[in-house]
Design a protein around this motif. Structure first.
Motif, PDB file in Angstrom:
ATOM      1  N   LEU A 274       0.815  -1.220   0.000  1.00  0.00           N
ATOM      2  CA  LEU A 274       0.000   0.000   0.000  1.00  0.00           C
ATOM      3  C   LEU A 274       0.854   1.279   0.000  1.00  0.00           C
ATOM      4  N   ILE A 275       2.115   1.167   0.356  1.00  0.00           N
ATOM      5  CA  ILE A 275       2.954   2.369   0.489  1.00  0.00           C
ATOM      6  C   ILE A 275       3.096   3.125  -0.831  1.00  0.00           C
ATOM      7  N   PRO A 276       3.362   2.465  -1.960  1.00  0.00           N
ATOM      8  CA  PRO A 276       3.423   3.243  -3.217  1.00  0.00           C
ATOM      9  C   PRO A 276       2.105   3.965  -3.518  1.00  0.00           C
ATOM     10  N   LYS A 277       0.996   3.330  -3.186  1.00  0.00           N
ATOM     11  CA  LYS A 277      -0.318   3.951  -3.405  1.00  0.00           C
ATOM     12  C   LYS A 277      -0.501   5.136  -2.461  1.00  0.00           C
ATOM     13  N   LEU A 278      -0.072   4.966  -1.222  1.00  0.00           N
ATOM     14  CA  LEU A 278      -0.149   6.047  -0.241  1.00  0.00           C
ATOM     15  C   LEU A 278       0.701   7.233  -0.699  1.00  0.00           C
ATOM     16  N   MET A 279       1.889   6.938  -1.206  1.00  0.00           N
ATOM     17  CA  MET A 279       2.772   8.007  -1.674  1.00  0.00           C
ATOM     18  C   MET A 279       2.223   8.678  -2.935  1.00  0.00           C
ATOM     19  N   GLU A 280       1.563   7.908  -3.776  1.00  0.00           N
ATOM     20  CA  GLU A 280       0.927   8.505  -4.962  1.00  0.00           C
ATOM     21  C   GLU A 280      -0.114   9.547  -4.520  1.00  0.00           C
ATOM     22  N   ILE A 281      -0.885   9.212  -3.497  1.00  0.00           N
ATOM     23  CA  ILE A 281      -1.882  10.145  -2.968  1.00  0.00           C
ATOM     24  C   ILE A 281      -1.192  11.328  -2.298  1.00  0.00           C
ATOM     25  N   LEU A 282      -0.164  11.053  -1.515  1.00  0.00           N
ATOM     26  CA  LEU A 282       0.591  12.116  -0.848  1.00  0.00           C
ATOM     27  C   LEU A 282       1.134  13.121  -1.860  1.00  0.00           C
ATOM     28  N   PHE A 283       1.680  12.630  -2.961  1.00  0.00           N
ATOM     29  CA  PHE A 283       2.316  13.520  -3.934  1.00  0.00           C
ATOM     30  C   PHE A 283       1.345  14.061  -4.995  1.00  0.00           C
ATOM     31  N   THR A 284       0.054  13.823  -4.789  1.00  0.00           N
ATOM     32  CA  THR A 284      -0.971  14.544  -5.544  1.00  0.00           C
ATOM     33  C   THR A 284      -1.216  15.800  -4.716  1.00  0.00           C
ATOM     34  N   VAL A 285      -0.278  16.716  -4.810  1.00  0.00           N
ATOM     35  CA  VAL A 285      -0.076  17.771  -3.807  1.00  0.00           C
ATOM     36  C   VAL A 285      -1.181  18.810  -3.708  1.00  0.00           C
ATOM     37  N   ASN A 286      -2.035  18.916  -4.698  1.00  0.00           N
ATOM     38  CA  ASN A 286      -3.117  19.897  -4.627  1.00  0.00           C
ATOM     39  C   ASN A 286      -4.429  19.297  -4.135  1.00  0.00           C
ATOM     40  N   ASP A 287      -4.403  18.031  -3.801  1.00  0.00           N
ATOM     41  CA  ASP A 287      -5.607  17.329  -3.357  1.00  0.00           C
ATOM     42  C   ASP A 287      -5.735  17.416  -1.840  1.00  0.00           C
ATOM     43  N   LYS A 288      -6.941  17.596  -1.351  1.00  0.00           N
ATOM     44  CA  LYS A 288      -7.175  17.722   0.095  1.00  0.00           C
ATOM     45  C   LYS A 288      -6.861  16.433   0.856  1.00  0.00           C
ATOM     46  N   THR A 289      -6.736  15.317   0.161  1.00  0.00           N
ATOM     47  CA  THR A 289      -6.415  14.050   0.823  1.00  0.00           C
ATOM     48  C   THR A 289      -4.908  13.859   0.963  1.00  0.00           C
ATOM     49  N   SER A 290      -4.121  14.645   0.264  1.00  0.00           N
ATOM     50  CA  SER A 290      -2.665  14.565   0.351  1.00  0.00           C
ATOM     51  C   SER A 290      -2.166  14.658   1.799  1.00  0.00           C
ATOM     52  N   PRO A 291      -2.652  15.626   2.594  1.00  0.00           N
ATOM     53  CA  PRO A 291      -2.186  15.689   3.988  1.00  0.00           C
ATOM     54  C   PRO A 291      -2.534  14.443   4.801  1.00  0.00           C
ATOM     55  N   ARG A 292      -3.673  13.845   4.523  1.00  0.00           N
ATOM     56  CA  ARG A 292      -4.064  12.635   5.250  1.00  0.00           C
ATOM     57  C   ARG A 292      -3.092  11.493   4.962  1.00  0.00           C
ATOM     58  N   ALA A 293      -2.678  11.405   3.707  1.00  0.00           N
ATOM     59  CA  ALA A 293      -1.675  10.393   3.334  1.00  0.00           C
ATOM     60  C   ALA A 293      -0.354  10.696   4.038  1.00  0.00           C
ATOM     61  N   ALA A 294      -0.016  11.976   4.133  1.00  0.00           N
ATOM     62  CA  ALA A 294       1.226  12.375   4.810  1.00  0.00           C
ATOM     63  C   ALA A 294       1.166  12.015   6.291  1.00  0.00           C
ATOM     64  N   TRP A 295       0.012  12.237   6.924  1.00  0.00           N
ATOM     65  CA  TRP A 295      -0.132  11.909   8.351  1.00  0.00           C
ATOM     66  C   TRP A 295       0.076  10.411   8.585  1.00  0.00           C
ATOM     67  N   VAL A 296      -0.512   9.602   7.711  1.00  0.00           N
ATOM     68  CA  VAL A 296      -0.402   8.145   7.848  1.00  0.00           C
ATOM     69  C   VAL A 296       1.040   7.700   7.628  1.00  0.00           C
ATOM     70  N   LEU A 297       1.689   8.245   6.597  1.00  0.00           N
ATOM     71  CA  LEU A 297       3.085   7.870   6.330  1.00  0.00           C
ATOM     72  C   LEU A 297       3.985   8.292   7.484  1.00  0.00           C
ATOM     73  N   GLU A 298       3.739   9.474   8.045  1.00  0.00           N
ATOM     74  CA  GLU A 298       4.529   9.921   9.198  1.00  0.00           C
ATOM     75  C   GLU A 298       4.389   8.948  10.364  1.00  0.00           C
ATOM     76  N   PHE A 299       3.162   8.555  10.675  1.00  0.00           N
ATOM     77  CA  PHE A 299       2.953   7.629  11.789  1.00  0.00           C
ATOM     78  C   PHE A 299       3.592   6.273  11.506  1.00  0.00           C
ATOM     79  N   ALA A 300       3.506   5.801  10.271  1.00  0.00           N
ATOM     80  CA  ALA A 300       4.136   4.531   9.901  1.00  0.00           C
ATOM     81  C   ALA A 300       5.650   4.619  10.076  1.00  0.00           C
ATOM     82  N   CYS A 301       6.238   5.725   9.637  1.00  0.00           N
ATOM     83  CA  CYS A 301       7.691   5.908   9.776  1.00  0.00           C
ATOM     84  C   CYS A 301       8.095   6.088  11.235  1.00  0.00           C
ATOM     85  N   SER A 302       7.255   6.740  12.020  1.00  0.00           N
ATOM     86  CA  SER A 302       7.537   6.903  13.452  1.00  0.00           C
ATOM     87  C   SER A 302       7.558   5.554  14.149  1.00  0.00           C
TER      88      SER A 302
END
Length: 191
Positions: free
Chosen positions: A33-61
């Protein structure tokens, strides 16, 4: 789960620690799921991008090794993230990566993080420092740059110039982190 399904799932993610952790665990348990999560994260003008960033941050933490297979993509695109609520977690991930890289503990990140990754992180963190970013991104950027200064001797003098220049005009949180970085820089010089 498709990218579209993950996108829909991310609509349930909010600022609560519980939701972020739930989806971070889902991603850790399903690394495909990580490549898909990053695809959403790097769709930088989408309001869901920050949500993907929050999830990736918690996963990395929780487990920094989660990002290792994706360092190329993460570092290649991290400079594009511009929504405030996505910039903060991306900056935090940069800090987590460099902390793991320079820690005394063994970590797979020490062999995975290459010169190109570091250069991209350095460039983005300096951008956080010189542009009008929120204080959290600047604070994570300061720490990241300070740590990378262990390897790149030009970073700390440049960082010091920026911190001294901006110190009196920034927030209390910025000043507190800057003082901490100044203290560490002075301690390193005396050694």
């Amino acid at each position: 789960m498709t990218t579209e399904q993950l996108y829909q799932e991310l609509n349930d993610v909010n600022h609560s620690r519980e939701k972020r952790l739930l989806y971070a665990n889902l991603v850790i348990e399903n690394p495909e799921l990580i490549p898909k999560l990053m695809e959403i994260l790097f769709t930088v003008n989408d309001k869901t991008s920050p949500r993907a960033a929050w999830v990736l941050e918690f996963a990395c933490s929780k487990n920094i090794d989660t990002i290792i297979p994706h360092l190329d993509i993460f570092t290649e695109h991290l400079h594009k993230v511009h929504l405030d609520s996505a910039v903060r977690p991306v900056a935090k991930i940069c800090e987590l990566i460099t902390k793991a890289y320079y820690s005394k503990n063994d970590s797979a990140i020490k062999t995975a993080l290459n010169a190109t990754h570091k250069e991209r992180i350095i460039e983005t963190c300096f951008d956080y420092m010189i542009h009008d970013e929120k204080v959290a991104a600047k604070a994570y950027g300061m720490t990241t740059l300070f740590l990378l200064g262990n390897e790149f001797d030009w970073i700390r003098p440049e960082l010091k110039i920026i911190l001294e220049r901006d110190f009196h005009t920034q927030s209390a949180a910025f000043k507190a982190r800057a003082k901490h970085i100044f203290y560490k820089m002075n301690k390193k010089q005396k050694m």
